[in-house]
Design a protein around this motif. Structure first.
Motif, short mmCIF file in Angstrom:
data_model
loop_
_atom_site.label_atom_id
_atom_site.label_comp_id
_atom_site.label_asym_id
_atom_site.label_seq_id
_atom_site.Cartn_x
_atom_site.Cartn_y
_atom_site.Cartn_z
N ILE A 112 7.55 32.10 -15.00
CA ILE A 112 8.06 31.56 -13.73
C ILE A 112 8.25 32.67 -12.70
CG2 ILE A 112 10.06 30.47 -12.65
CD1 ILE A 112 10.29 28.75 -15.21
N VAL A 113 8.82 33.80 -13.13
CA VAL A 113 9.02 34.93 -12.22
C VAL A 113 7.68 35.46 -11.72
CG1 VAL A 113 9.83 37.33 -12.09
CG2 VAL A 113 11.26 35.59 -13.15
N PHE A 114 6.70 35.56 -12.60
CA PHE A 114 5.37 36.04 -12.22
C PHE A 114 4.71 35.08 -11.24
CE2 PHE A 114 0.76 36.50 -13.42
CZ PHE A 114 0.57 37.68 -12.73
N GLY A 115 4.81 33.79 -11.48
CA GLY A 115 4.23 32.80 -10.57
C GLY A 115 4.88 32.81 -9.20
N VAL A 116 6.20 32.94 -9.16
CA VAL A 116 6.91 33.00 -7.89
C VAL A 116 6.55 34.28 -7.14
CG1 VAL A 116 9.21 33.24 -6.86
CG2 VAL A 116 8.80 31.51 -8.60
N ALA A 117 6.41 35.39 -7.86
CA ALA A 117 6.05 36.65 -7.22
C ALA A 117 4.66 36.58 -6.60
CB ALA A 117 6.12 37.79 -8.23
N ASN A 134 9.60 34.49 -25.99
CA ASN A 134 9.88 33.43 -25.02
C ASN A 134 9.30 33.85 -23.66
OD1 ASN A 134 10.81 31.24 -23.66
ND2 ASN A 134 12.97 31.74 -23.87
N VAL A 135 8.27 33.16 -23.21
CA VAL A 135 7.57 33.57 -22.00
C VAL A 135 7.85 32.68 -20.80
CG1 VAL A 135 5.68 34.66 -23.25
CG2 VAL A 135 5.50 32.27 -22.62
N ARG A 136 8.69 31.69 -20.97
CA ARG A 136 8.91 30.74 -19.88
C ARG A 136 9.48 31.42 -18.63
NH1 ARG A 136 12.09 25.01 -20.15
NH2 ARG A 136 11.79 24.50 -17.97
N ASN A 137 10.56 32.17 -18.77
CA ASN A 137 11.17 32.81 -17.60
C ASN A 137 10.26 33.87 -17.00
OD1 ASN A 137 13.45 31.25 -17.86
ND2 ASN A 137 14.55 32.77 -19.06
N ALA A 138 9.58 34.65 -17.84
CA ALA A 138 8.67 35.67 -17.33
C ALA A 138 7.51 35.03 -16.58
CB ALA A 138 8.17 36.54 -18.47
N ILE A 146 2.89 42.58 -15.97
CA ILE A 146 2.90 43.36 -17.21
C ILE A 146 3.92 42.81 -18.19
CG2 ILE A 146 3.49 45.64 -18.15
CD1 ILE A 146 2.17 46.83 -15.63
N VAL A 147 5.11 42.48 -17.69
CA VAL A 147 6.16 41.91 -18.56
C VAL A 147 5.69 40.57 -19.11
CG1 VAL A 147 8.50 40.96 -18.57
CG2 VAL A 147 8.04 43.14 -17.44
N PHE A 148 5.08 39.76 -18.26
CA PHE A 148 4.59 38.45 -18.70
C PHE A 148 3.53 38.59 -19.79
CE2 PHE A 148 1.42 35.00 -18.00
CZ PHE A 148 2.18 33.97 -18.53
N MET A 149 2.56 39.49 -19.59
CA MET A 149 1.52 39.68 -20.60
C MET A 149 2.08 40.24 -21.90
SD MET A 149 -1.88 40.88 -18.52
CE MET A 149 -1.11 42.25 -17.71
N TYR A 150 3.04 41.16 -21.80
CA TYR A 150 3.64 41.72 -23.01
C TYR A 150 4.34 40.63 -23.82
CZ TYR A 150 6.83 44.19 -26.05
OH TYR A 150 7.54 44.62 -27.15
N LYS A 151 5.13 39.81 -23.13
CA LYS A 151 5.83 38.74 -23.83
C LYS A 151 4.86 37.69 -24.36
CE LYS A 151 10.39 39.10 -21.88
NZ LYS A 151 11.55 38.35 -21.45
N LEU A 152 3.79 37.45 -23.65
CA LEU A 152 2.80 36.47 -24.09
C LEU A 152 2.09 36.94 -25.36
CD1 LEU A 152 1.42 33.78 -23.28
CD2 LEU A 152 -0.30 35.16 -22.14
#
Length: 75
Positions: free
Chosen positions: A51-56, A45-49, A34-40
């Motif tokens: 990476i966190v989503f991919g690792v999760a 800046n979506v890089r950190n979100a 959800i955080v990744f899509m919101y930032k996207l």
């Protein structure tokens, strides 16, 4: 109740602690997504979100592959 909810894909019995581990990991994956899509969509800046989503997602699939049943990956 959790057993009935999570056994919709497979009939393999899971221990209660393993179910809580999967449930916690899935909640984190959904939150990170959800955080990744919101930032996207807000073009922040979506890089950190990302990476966190991919690792999760990777950790979630690794946990399911090691501790679960192969049919759990379908659900």
């Amino acid at each position: 109740m959790i057993l009935l909810y999570l056994l919709h894909v497979t009939t393999v019995a899971h221990s209660e602690s393993m179910l809580w581990t999967f449930l916690t990991c899935n909640v984190f994956v959904v939150t990170a997504g959800i955080v990744f899509m919101y930032k996207l969509f807000t073009q922040k800046n979506v890089r950190n979100a990302g990476i966190v989503f991919g690792v999760a997602i990777a950790i979630n699939y690794i946990l399911i592959a090691i501790l679960g049943d192969p049919f759990d990956l379908l659900g």
